[in-house]
Design a protein around this motif. Sequence first.
Motif, PDB file in Angstrom:
ATOM      1  N   LEU A 198       0.820  -1.214   0.000  1.00  0.00           N
ATOM      2  CA  LEU A 198       0.000   0.000   0.000  1.00  0.00           C
ATOM      3  C   LEU A 198       0.853   1.262   0.000  1.00  0.00           C
ATOM      4  CD1 LEU A 198      -2.665  -0.999   2.704  1.00  0.00           C
ATOM      5  CD2 LEU A 198      -2.875  -1.174   0.213  1.00  0.00           C
ATOM      6  N   GLY A 199       2.162   1.090   0.021  1.00  0.00           N
ATOM      7  CA  GLY A 199       3.053   2.237   0.089  1.00  0.00           C
ATOM      8  C   GLY A 199       3.273   2.759   1.494  1.00  0.00           C
ATOM      9  N   LEU A 200       2.978   1.931   2.517  1.00  0.00           N
ATOM     10  CA  LEU A 200       3.067   2.354   3.910  1.00  0.00           C
ATOM     11  C   LEU A 200       4.300   1.753   4.576  1.00  0.00           C
ATOM     12  CD1 LEU A 200      -0.678   1.767   4.884  1.00  0.00           C
ATOM     13  CD2 LEU A 200       0.389   3.907   4.128  1.00  0.00           C
ATOM     14  N   THR A 201       5.052   2.598   5.286  1.00  0.00           N
ATOM     15  CA  THR A 201       6.236   2.126   5.999  1.00  0.00           C
ATOM     16  C   THR A 201       6.156   2.355   7.499  1.00  0.00           C
ATOM     17  OG1 THR A 201       7.375   4.245   5.666  1.00  0.00           O
ATOM     18  CG2 THR A 201       7.715   2.527   3.987  1.00  0.00           C
ATOM     19  N   GLY A 202       5.208   3.173   7.956  1.00  0.00           N
ATOM     20  CA  GLY A 202       5.127   3.481   9.374  1.00  0.00           C
ATOM     21  C   GLY A 202       3.724   3.834   9.806  1.00  0.00           C
ATOM     22  N   VAL A 203       3.567   4.045  11.120  1.00  0.00           N
ATOM     23  CA  VAL A 203       2.274   4.382  11.715  1.00  0.00           C
ATOM     24  C   VAL A 203       2.406   5.690  12.482  1.00  0.00           C
ATOM     25  CG1 VAL A 203       0.431   3.665  13.269  1.00  0.00           C
ATOM     26  CG2 VAL A 203       1.697   1.932  11.973  1.00  0.00           C
ATOM     27  N   GLU A 204       1.504   6.614  12.220  1.00  0.00           N
ATOM     28  CA  GLU A 204       1.388   7.808  13.052  1.00  0.00           C
ATOM     29  C   GLU A 204       0.145   7.673  13.911  1.00  0.00           C
ATOM     30  OE1 GLU A 204       0.978  12.681  13.069  1.00  0.00           O
ATOM     31  OE2 GLU A 204       1.340  11.659  11.167  1.00  0.00           O
ATOM     32  N   PHE A 205       0.347   7.665  15.230  1.00  0.00           N
ATOM     33  CA  PHE A 205      -0.766   7.572  16.164  1.00  0.00           C
ATOM     34  C   PHE A 205      -1.331   8.963  16.450  1.00  0.00           C
ATOM     35  CE2 PHE A 205       1.347   3.566  16.832  1.00  0.00           C
ATOM     36  CZ  PHE A 205       0.316   2.685  17.138  1.00  0.00           C
ATOM     37  N   ALA A 206      -2.601   8.974  16.869  1.00  0.00           N
ATOM     38  CA  ALA A 206      -3.299  10.218  17.232  1.00  0.00           C
ATOM     39  C   ALA A 206      -3.392  11.176  16.056  1.00  0.00           C
ATOM     40  CB  ALA A 206      -2.638  10.881  18.434  1.00  0.00           C
ATOM     41  N   ALA A 207      -3.731  10.638  14.893  1.00  0.00           N
ATOM     42  CA  ALA A 207      -3.883  11.477  13.695  1.00  0.00           C
ATOM     43  C   ALA A 207      -4.892  10.819  12.760  1.00  0.00           C
ATOM     44  CB  ALA A 207      -2.550  11.650  12.981  1.00  0.00           C
ATOM     45  N   TRP A 208      -5.880  11.584  12.313  1.00  0.00           N
ATOM     46  CA  TRP A 208      -6.811  11.061  11.317  1.00  0.00           C
ATOM     47  C   TRP A 208      -6.178  11.053   9.930  1.00  0.00           C
ATOM     48  CZ3 TRP A 208     -10.314  14.975  13.960  1.00  0.00           C
ATOM     49  CH2 TRP A 208     -10.972  14.380  15.034  1.00  0.00           C
ATOM     50  N   LYS A 209      -5.276  12.003   9.704  1.00  0.00           N
ATOM     51  CA  LYS A 209      -4.565  12.072   8.436  1.00  0.00           C
ATOM     52  C   LYS A 209      -3.148  12.526   8.718  1.00  0.00           C
ATOM     53  CE  LYS A 209      -4.795  13.860   3.714  1.00  0.00           C
ATOM     54  NZ  LYS A 209      -5.562  14.695   2.749  1.00  0.00           N
ATOM     55  N   SER A 210      -2.183  11.827   8.165  1.00  0.00           N
ATOM     56  CA  SER A 210      -0.781  12.142   8.400  1.00  0.00           C
ATOM     57  C   SER A 210      -0.223  13.005   7.277  1.00  0.00           C
ATOM     58  CB  SER A 210       0.038  10.853   8.508  1.00  0.00           C
ATOM     59  OG  SER A 210       1.416  11.144   8.669  1.00  0.00           O
TER      60      SER A 210
END
Length: 252
Positions: A45-57
């Motif tokens: 999906l092109g994702l390498t990480g997670v940003e918590f506490a965010a609806w959109k990074s």
Amino acid sequence: MSEWDWGRPEELSARMDAFLIDGAICDKLEEVGDPPFDASFLRGLGLTGVEFAAWKSRHPAALASDVVPLRTADSTAAPGRVYRVDGEAYFAALDITTTLPFADGSVDWVYAEHLIEHVSLGAGIAWLAEVRRILAPGGLLRVTTPDLATYVEGYRAGEAFFARHRKRMRAAGLGPPMPARRAFMFNQMFYLYGHRWIYDLDELRHALEAAGFDPAAVRRCAFREGVRPDVADLDRVLRNDESLYVEVTAPA
């Protein structure tokens, strides 16, 4: 958000909850897979990480996440599922007090700004252990949180820090002017916004060590400075006067 009385923390909590729910809106949610999500799936999906506490990074390769789920006019993101949002970004509704729906070593980085203080110390350590589990060897965790030492030093030194912080919060439109009393400014960090546990560097190092990270690998950083500029750039200007910035690398 209309004004409230800073002396009524229960009123502030209710208003903030309503604000969060009202803001979690999008036009389209498309579920894209079944947990547990592994590195291959996320990278597809092109994702390498997670940003918590965010609806959109703001990070182009981030899976955004929040305990408050995004919703459309006729659907709501189910907990622990990954969704494509409005055809352009990805989101998962994640509760950090539960097991994360990712395979071991599935992400290269994790970012969380002003999140860990909203749960108890035990829950915070459990979440950090989950983060360590899902990070690939050598992966990066960047955590920011209100800095207890900054508030203590501000209280003891006089009005300068608190005056700047009140001005910043007011400029952002976050309610009426905060009271100018130093005791109020100190107490609001502990008792407003749903905070449960406040950290200084030593306390956060303790939590990271208890979660399985090497305490010698814990680094204090400056605002928007770190080993990965793309991750450090997620720091928000609004909070940089009061924040502790810490990075740690997962064991190899």
